[in-house]
Design an enzyme around this catalytic site. Structure first.
Site, PDB file in Angstrom:
ATOM      1  N   LYS A 126       0.884  -1.166   0.000  1.00  0.00           N
ATOM      2  CA  LYS A 126       0.000   0.000   0.000  1.00  0.00           C
ATOM      3  C   LYS A 126       0.923   1.217   0.000  1.00  0.00           C
ATOM      4  O   LYS A 126       2.082   1.105   0.360  1.00  0.00           O
ATOM      5  CB  LYS A 126      -0.813   0.041   1.292  1.00  0.00           C
ATOM      6  CG  LYS A 126      -2.004  -0.867   1.337  1.00  0.00           C
ATOM      7  CD  LYS A 126      -2.868  -0.377   2.481  1.00  0.00           C
ATOM      8  CE  LYS A 126      -3.831  -1.434   2.954  1.00  0.00           C
ATOM      9  NZ  LYS A 126      -4.505  -1.011   4.167  1.00  0.00           N
ATOM     10  N   HIS A 129       1.894   6.542   3.059  1.00  0.00           N
ATOM     11  CA  HIS A 129       1.287   7.861   2.968  1.00  0.00           C
ATOM     12  C   HIS A 129       1.486   8.626   4.266  1.00  0.00           C
ATOM     13  O   HIS A 129       2.068   8.132   5.222  1.00  0.00           O
ATOM     14  CB  HIS A 129      -0.186   7.745   2.593  1.00  0.00           C
ATOM     15  CG  HIS A 129      -0.995   7.029   3.608  1.00  0.00           C
ATOM     16  ND1 HIS A 129      -1.792   7.681   4.503  1.00  0.00           N
ATOM     17  CD2 HIS A 129      -1.097   5.716   3.882  1.00  0.00           C
ATOM     18  CE1 HIS A 129      -2.353   6.789   5.289  1.00  0.00           C
ATOM     19  NE2 HIS A 129      -1.948   5.602   4.936  1.00  0.00           N
ATOM     20  N   HIS A 132       1.426   7.578   8.063  1.00  0.00           N
ATOM     21  CA  HIS A 132       2.482   6.903   8.824  1.00  0.00           C
ATOM     22  C   HIS A 132       3.613   7.836   9.233  1.00  0.00           C
ATOM     23  O   HIS A 132       4.617   7.392   9.771  1.00  0.00           O
ATOM     24  CB  HIS A 132       3.023   5.708   8.040  1.00  0.00           C
ATOM     25  CG  HIS A 132       2.118   4.533   8.115  1.00  0.00           C
ATOM     26  ND1 HIS A 132       1.165   4.273   7.162  1.00  0.00           N
ATOM     27  CD2 HIS A 132       1.968   3.578   9.058  1.00  0.00           C
ATOM     28  CE1 HIS A 132       0.486   3.195   7.512  1.00  0.00           C
ATOM     29  NE2 HIS A 132       0.949   2.757   8.649  1.00  0.00           N
TER      30      HIS A 132
HETATM   31  N1  ARG Z   1       0.548  -1.970  10.069  1.00  0.00           N
HETATM   32  C1  ARG Z   1      -0.397  -1.350  10.944  1.00  0.00           C
HETATM   33  C2  ARG Z   1      -1.079  -0.180  10.248  1.00  0.00           C
HETATM   34  O1  ARG Z   1      -0.484   0.455   9.424  1.00  0.00           O
HETATM   35  C3  ARG Z   1       0.230  -0.839  12.194  1.00  0.00           C
HETATM   36  C4  ARG Z   1       0.898  -1.883  13.035  1.00  0.00           C
HETATM   37  C5  ARG Z   1       0.863  -1.523  14.453  1.00  0.00           C
HETATM   38  N2  ARG Z   1       1.534  -2.461  15.296  1.00  0.00           N
HETATM   39  C6  ARG Z   1       1.036  -3.576  15.749  1.00  0.00           C
HETATM   40  N3  ARG Z   1       1.793  -4.345  16.472  1.00  0.00           N
HETATM   41  N4  ARG Z   1      -0.197  -3.940  15.502  1.00  0.00           N
HETATM   42  O2  ARG Z   1      -2.211   0.119  10.530  1.00  0.00           O
END
Ligand code: ARG
Length: 574
Positions: A126, A129, A132
């Site tokens: 993805k 953006h 993050h």
């Molecule tokens: N990849 C997830 C997102 O972008 C965030 C991950 C957060 N960390 C976790 N251990 N769940 O929404």
């Protein structure tokens, strides 16, 4: 450094026979220095000593043993105001900064302890953006702040490299691969993949038959089952995405010790499911396997979906258990947006039910607000208006270059300086207000060289350096500098701020709040600005000048170190 609170509380302890440790917690710093440098509120002792606060204050004042550290004590109502000896104070602080150099502000409160900090964690395949930005920047600052307080720190990028989004991309590729240029030598390959993702997601949403959704699921099921074609595609997509992400990480100077993302836990989830079963925590609900959390006022935590695949939460449970065993952490910090609050509450509760409450108690979801525009609208929320973080950073750098071209076109290393200012401005803005608030993203504020911004602070830093360069006076031996000559009120204010550096960093660490440090840096830069506006640093009296120059140098050093802890480089010229 002399701990004045310690000195004062020790004396009061001798007079009152109350524990010094208790007394020290009562000492306050008055809002302005006309009311003293430290104040002791005697009403805290009224109950124990069975006397009225003003009376206690007077008695303590009378019995207080004279010493060189305190110039004057005043009783105001129930308060004792202490005025410290400025010469001793200035000498003490400036000598400490001089001796500790790069290490000034560091501490050992985390010594022997391990902090695991998870941040950034984008969903690859993805776009990376602007959503993050915050986790990457807040987490990056915490990473450095924890290290500076003595912790052994592990920075983890929990990549979203597994999950249904890969099913979507793969399904899209299977349908439309001939319409896109997917050859490995296409430099825009990542964008082709993103286009497929966006197209598929859009059609899936519009598709009422549910067929598109089924197709994505099918591919993901294949992937989980280890199907050769699916795994090969997954690897290919992951590698391309990560390479792209590295460009953004390089710009932001983000570092991770581990990129163990969701995929890493593939072979570790079965054990978690088994353990949940053993502990009788799993139950069936509409074909899915869930942990019922009704008792705790939460929806069930789904561990296995009705189609038999694992899910985000399953991988988080596995990740937590892995980190527990691998790092035996003293702190585990998840830097993830506020939208996932419920998710983490559920995960932590399930882990508690599994019997890991000790580790859960060392864990914190460090949440933060959205990135919004001036009108409060979430950036990138409108359809088709996804804003890539790399683009934003590049835009910022270009805007800075424009400003430089008009103000200082011949400066050397323009590119490098523009990068430091442009990227620094974005990071500083992100860390300016308390993290839980939404971040307002507005170019006019971010790049305002006169506002409370990154460029302003960098400008002040550069000013300290140019003064030193211009003076060209040797201040390398502190014994040749008469620090008694530093006595202007504005200078004392600066020294007071610098004396607080270590405590500010510790507070930022304990609250997981980099904005505490950001505010501090602004205050220091502004204090220097006031001082500089009133006094000429390079002056007739060379003895006075030396002291002022050392002060100037130290302000610059503290600003630079503070910025470094936030993840921002200061240019030497701009
Ligand atoms: N990849 C997830 C997102 O972008 C965030 C991950 C957060 N960390 C976790 N251990 N769940 O929404």
């Amino acid at each position: 450094m002399i701990n004045f609170k310690e000195v004062i509380s020790k004396n009061i302890a001798e007079i009152t026979n109350i524990d010094k440790k208790e007394l020290i917690t009562y000492i306050e710093i008055p809002p302005n220095s006309e009311m003293g440098d430290y104040a002791f509120p005697c009403f805290k002792l009224a109950k124990t000593l069975k006397k009225a606060p003003p009376m206690i204050a007077n008695e303590i004042k009378e019995q207080y043993k004279e010493n060189e550290y305190i110039d004057k004590i005043e009783v105001v109502g129930g308060y004792l105001n202490f005025y410290i000896n400025k010469n001793i104070f200035v000498k003490d602080v400036m000598t400490e900064i001089f001796n500790k150099k790069e290490e000034y502000g560091s501490s050992e409160i985390g010594k022997g302890k391990t902090a695991v900090i998870e941040y950034s964690s984008p969903n690859i395949a993805k776009p990376f953006h602007i959503g993050h930005l915050r986790t990457t920047v807040i987490g990056g600052a915490l990473y450095k702040i924890y290290k500076f307080t003595g912790y052994n720190v592990i920075g983890i990028n929990h990549l979203g490299d597994w999950g249904i989004q890969f099913g979507k991309v793969m399904a899209g590729i299977s349908l439309w691969k001939d319409e896109y240029n997917l050859s490995d030598d296409n430099e825009e390959l990542i964008n082709e993949i993103l286009k497929i993702y966006v197209r598929f997601s859009k059609q899936e949403k519009e598709d009422e038959t549910g067929e598109m959704n089924n197709l994505a699921r099918k591919w993901f099921i294949k992937l989980e089952a280890g199907d050769e074609e699916a795994v090969k595609l997954w690897k290919w997509i992951s590698e391309i995405s990560l390479k792209e992400y590295e460009k953004t990480y390089n710009l932001l100077n983000s570092k991770f010790d581990s990129y163990n993302g969701e995929a890493f836990y593939n072979d570790k989830m079965q054990a978690v499911v088994e353990e949940l079963k053993e502990k009788a925590l799993l139950e069936e609900s509409q074909g899915a396997q869930v942990v019922n959390l009704e008792k705790y006022d939460m929806p069930p935590c789904i561990v296995i979906t009705s189609t038999g695949t694992t899910i985000y939460a399953t991988r988080d449970l596995a990740a937590f258990m892995y980190r527990m065993k691998e790092y035996d952490f003293d702190k585990l910090v998840y830097v993830v947006g506020g939208e996932q609050q419920l998710h983490f509450k559920q995960i932590f509760k399930v882990l508690e039910l599994m019997g890991y409450e000790e580790y859960v108690s060392k864990t914190q979801h460090v949440s933060f607000g959205l990135v919004v525009d001036k009108d409060g609208e979430k950036i990138g929320s409108r359809k088709g208006n996804s804003v890539s973080l790399e683009d934003i950073l590049k835009q910022s750098i270009n805007k800075v270059k424009d400003i430089m071209n008009s103000k200082n076109p011949d400066i050397e290393n323009k590119e490098e300086i523009a990068r430091k200012i442009g990227v620094g401005a974005i990071i500083f803005n992100d860390l300016s207000a308390s993290r839980i608030k939404d971040e307002i993203f507005d170019w006019d504020t971010i790049l305002n060289f006169n506002g409370e911004t990154g460029p302003y602070v960098q400008f002040m830093y550069v000013r300290t350096r140019s003064i030193l360069e211009k003076a060209n006076t040797d201040i390398s031996n502190i014994d040749n500098i008469n620090l008694d000559l530093i006595k202007e009120e504005e200078a004392i204010e600066i020294v007071k701020l610098m004396a607080n550096f270590e405590q500010v960093i510790i507070n930022a660490m304990e609250k997981n709040e980099p904005s505490i440090l950001t505010r501090y840096i602004i205050n220091l830069a502004q204090a220097f600005s006031s001082y500089y506006a009133k006094y000429t640093i390079i002056c007739e009296d060379k003895e006075v000048e030396k002291g002022r120059l050392l002060l100037t140098k130290q302000v610059g050093d503290v600003i630079k170190k503070g910025m470094e802890l936030l993840g921002i480089d200061c240019p030497e010229k701009m």
